[in-house]
Design an enzyme around this catalytic site. Structure first.
Site, short mmCIF file in Angstrom:
data_model
loop_
_atom_site.label_atom_id
_atom_site.label_comp_id
_atom_site.label_asym_id
_atom_site.label_seq_id
_atom_site.Cartn_x
_atom_site.Cartn_y
_atom_site.Cartn_z
N GLY A 134 0.72 -1.20 0.12
CA GLY A 134 -0.09 0.06 -0.19
C GLY A 134 0.79 1.17 0.02
O GLY A 134 1.94 1.05 0.46
N GLN A 167 3.23 9.87 1.11
CA GLN A 167 4.37 9.33 0.93
C GLN A 167 5.28 9.58 -0.29
O GLN A 167 6.47 9.31 -0.46
CB GLN A 167 4.32 7.79 1.26
CG GLN A 167 3.84 7.42 2.47
CD GLN A 167 3.52 5.94 2.68
OE1 GLN A 167 2.54 5.42 2.06
NE2 GLN A 167 4.70 5.19 3.20
N CYS A 207 6.58 0.21 7.84
CA CYS A 207 5.94 1.39 6.64
C CYS A 207 7.03 1.80 5.78
O CYS A 207 8.32 1.83 6.16
CB CYS A 207 5.45 2.70 7.46
SG CYS A 207 5.21 3.93 6.77
N LEU A 208 6.97 2.23 4.61
CA LEU A 208 7.93 2.50 3.72
C LEU A 208 8.56 3.62 4.15
O LEU A 208 9.78 3.93 3.69
CB LEU A 208 7.40 2.58 2.23
CG LEU A 208 6.82 1.28 1.57
CD1 LEU A 208 6.02 1.56 0.39
CD2 LEU A 208 8.03 0.23 1.62
N HIS A 231 -3.93 1.62 7.99
CA HIS A 231 -2.48 2.10 7.75
C HIS A 231 -2.78 3.27 6.80
O HIS A 231 -2.02 4.34 7.13
CB HIS A 231 -1.69 1.14 7.59
CG HIS A 231 -0.29 1.52 7.31
ND1 HIS A 231 0.78 1.16 8.45
CD2 HIS A 231 0.41 2.34 6.63
CE1 HIS A 231 1.89 1.79 8.07
NE2 HIS A 231 1.81 2.58 6.98
N GLU A 232 -3.07 2.98 5.70
CA GLU A 232 -2.91 4.26 4.63
C GLU A 232 -4.01 5.27 4.86
O GLU A 232 -3.60 6.52 4.64
CB GLU A 232 -3.40 3.73 3.36
CG GLU A 232 -2.50 2.49 2.69
CD GLU A 232 -1.23 2.55 2.77
OE1 GLU A 232 -0.69 3.76 2.86
OE2 GLU A 232 -0.33 1.44 3.02
N HIS A 234 -2.17 7.65 7.11
CA HIS A 234 -1.22 8.36 6.44
C HIS A 234 -2.04 9.75 5.94
O HIS A 234 -1.41 10.88 5.98
CB HIS A 234 -0.70 7.70 5.25
CG HIS A 234 0.61 6.91 5.40
ND1 HIS A 234 1.73 7.63 6.11
CD2 HIS A 234 0.84 5.61 5.44
CE1 HIS A 234 2.66 6.45 6.38
NE2 HIS A 234 2.23 5.39 5.65
NI NI Z 1 3.06 3.54 5.72
#
Ligand code: NI
Length: 170
Positions: A46, A51, A97-98, A139-140, A143
């Site tokens: 995702g 991000q 998380c990226l 999670h997204e 963000h």
């Molecule tokens: Ni993330």
């Protein structure tokens, strides 16, 4: 399509609320395409627009099935997503998380959620999700509101040796 740079902490865009999308034109289409490619290359399951340094309410999620690897991955680009229903029942899971490379943490999330939003052309859509897919959506969505998984956990740790691929990152 192009791979964009992924913003990492402590970049301030990750702590800000993203704006609603009102223009479904070419710029949005390019953003969605680039987010899909960036997520796949990362690799992640995702990605949210902040991000990639774009303060808009856009997420992309790609997921198959937790238990059955033969189930093909399904791609969900969602514009202006909202979670309209959270199950009371929660489950603890280990997330990465990226935007927070190499760290993971245990986070409590609702077992199932209903996501409402629009597709990339502006048509309304609704997704019922449970399990890991529901976790990715939660999670997204966080963000887009400037919330990171580390804000929701009391236990984070650094992955040693093995790269972050052991834990799905989003
Ligand atoms: Ni993330």
């Amino acid at each position: 399509m192009a791979v964009r740079d992924i913003v990492t902490i402590p970049d301030s865009i990750l702590y800000r609320k993203a704006r609603k999308v009102t223009d479904f034109g070419k710029e949005l289409q390019t953003l969605v395409d680039d987010m899909v490619e960036t997520m796949r290359v990362a690799p992640g399951e995702g990605l949210a627009a902040p991000q990639v340094d774009v303060p808009l309410r856009v997420i992309v999620v790609e997921f198959g099935d937790e238990e059955d690897e033969s189930v093909p991955l399904k791609l969900f680009p969602v514009v202006n997503p909202e979670i309209t229903r959270f199950s009371k029942e929660q489950v603890t899971g280990t997330e990465g998380c990226l935007s927070i490379p190499d760290f993971v943490g245990d986070v409590d999330r609702s077992v199932s959620v209903v996501v409402k939003g629009m597709n990339r052309r502006g048509q309304p859509m609704r997704i019922k999700s449970s399990g890991w897919l529901a976790r990715i959506f939660q999670h997204e969505l966080d963000h887009l509101n400037g919330v990171l998984f580390i804000d929701r956990t009391e236990r984070i740790w650094k992955l040693e040796g093995e790269p972050a691929q052991v834990i799905p990152t989003v």
